[in-house]
Design an enzyme around this catalytic site. Structure first.
Site, PDB file in Angstrom:
ATOM      1  N   LEU A  11      28.108  29.013  53.804  1.00 45.87           N
ATOM      2  CA  LEU A  11      28.403  29.182  52.383  1.00 45.87           C
ATOM      3  C   LEU A  11      29.851  28.851  52.049  1.00 45.87           C
ATOM      4  CD1 LEU A  11      26.406  32.478  51.701  1.00 45.87           C
ATOM      5  CD2 LEU A  11      25.750  30.133  51.124  1.00 45.87           C
ATOM      6  N   ASP A  33      27.819  20.432  61.097  1.00 45.96           N
ATOM      7  CA  ASP A  33      27.291  21.721  61.528  1.00 45.96           C
ATOM      8  C   ASP A  33      26.306  21.492  62.669  1.00 45.96           C
ATOM      9  OD1 ASP A  33      27.146  24.700  60.135  1.00 45.96           O
ATOM     10  OD2 ASP A  33      25.326  24.222  61.253  1.00 45.96           O
ATOM     11  N   HIS A 175      45.408  38.918  58.268  1.00 43.33           N
ATOM     12  CA  HIS A 175      44.300  38.935  57.313  1.00 43.33           C
ATOM     13  C   HIS A 175      43.364  40.067  57.695  1.00 43.33           C
ATOM     14  CE1 HIS A 175      41.571  37.513  54.328  1.00 43.33           C
ATOM     15  NE2 HIS A 175      40.643  37.110  55.186  1.00 43.33           N
TER      16      HIS A 175
END
Length: 309
Positions: A11, A33, A175
């Site tokens: 996504l 991918d 992060h």
């Protein structure tokens, strides 16, 4: 830029591809991918949407690492997403070998390409990608702070009611839960945020920013954030492609800045056609320094854990 490749057709990769193609940030965009048919299908969908926006960017997809050939920038979004309640660090053992394999393919087919790492845990994987690449630190970097800053600006706008066009914000550090929102540098139309909000309100914004990804994950249940990360990626790509010399929070390899070496951390950087051309070193007050050091120590521990895998 002639060719950009996104490795990972999930996504986030798809969301980034949508913006990059629509904004014509390259002549040719590859979506790669392990699920080749999926990547091909998404690439066609993205391409056809971009055509309707008037873009001449060509978008292709597939599974072959040879699609990386001649890429000038490789964006890595591949890896397993975290599940609700899971930390970003928890997916390290799974995503590390994925990152290693991708970097070996990059070295083989596009050794001169800049590399933008997005996969989690992004600080550790950016450090790993840099080590594998053999490139200078200006050419391997990660995305985290642009997204975290966008989240904080969203929460500031919600709390104050002011337009996001007038809001500036900055997030440093790793992060994750130890990120360092620098509220002293946050302002609305150059007026310090503390002029409009109480310390309690500001503290609430800080905590919500730190938990921003987890909040979305907890609500969506089956998927993590994708649209905002995609836009954040495209913002960094735009700065590189157009040589804008933008000051953006970037996961960068530190060489003494902020008192740290041999580590990848989120810090403000100048992002231009050559990649990270400069790390902007801010003077932190005592409290900010304590928070930054805590975050850096956490990333350093994570890097040591990565080395042990």
């Amino acid at each position: 830029m002639n060719k950009i490749s996104i490795v990972g057709a999930g996504l986030v990769g798809e969301a980034a591809a949508q913006v990059i193609a629509r904004e014509e940030l390259c002549r040719e965009l590859m979506l790669i991918d392990v699920q080749g048919d999926l990547a091909q299908g998404k690439a066609l969908d993205v391409w056809q949407a971009a055509v309707e926006a008037g873009s001449d960017t060509w978008v292709y997809g597939g599974a072959s690492a040879e699609l990386l050939q001649d890429s000038e920038l490789v964006v890595i979004t591949a890896g397993v997403p975290r599940k609700p309640g899971q930390s970003r660090q928890a997916v390290l053992s799974t995503n590390l070998p994925i990152l290693d394999g991708i970097m070996q393919d990059v070295n083989r087919h596009a050794p001169a390409a800049m590399v933008l790492v997005v996969s989690n845990p992004v600080d550790v994987l950016t450090y790993r990608a840099w080590g594998i690449s053999g490139l200078s630190r200006n050419r391997v970097f990660g995305q985290a702070g642009v997204l975290d800053t966008a989240r904080m600006k969203c929460f500031i706008a919600e709390e104050t009611g002011f337009s996001v066009r007038d809001i500036s914000a900055l997030v440093l550090g790793g992060h994750g839960d130890s990120m360092v929102p620098l509220m002293r540098y946050c302002a609305v139309a150059s007026v310090p945020l503390s002029h409009f909000l109480s310390q309690q309100q500001i503290a609430r914004i800080v905590e919500r920013t730190r938990q921003g990804g987890g909040e979305i994950l907890g609500l969506k249940k089956q998927a993590s954030a994708c649209d905002a990360p995609g836009v954040a990626i495209a913002k960094m790509v735009d700065a590189i492609v157009n040589g804008r010399n933008r000051i953006l929070p970037v996961v960068a390899i530190l060489e003494g800045e902020y008192g740290r070496t041999d580590i990848a951390m989120g810090v403000p950087c100048v992002l231009a056609a050559e990649g990270v051309t400069r790390v902007v070193e801010l003077a932190l007050d005592a409290q900010e320094q304590v928070m930054f050091d805590h975050s850096a120590d956490q990333v350093a521990r994570d890097i040591e854990e990565m080395r042990a895998l």
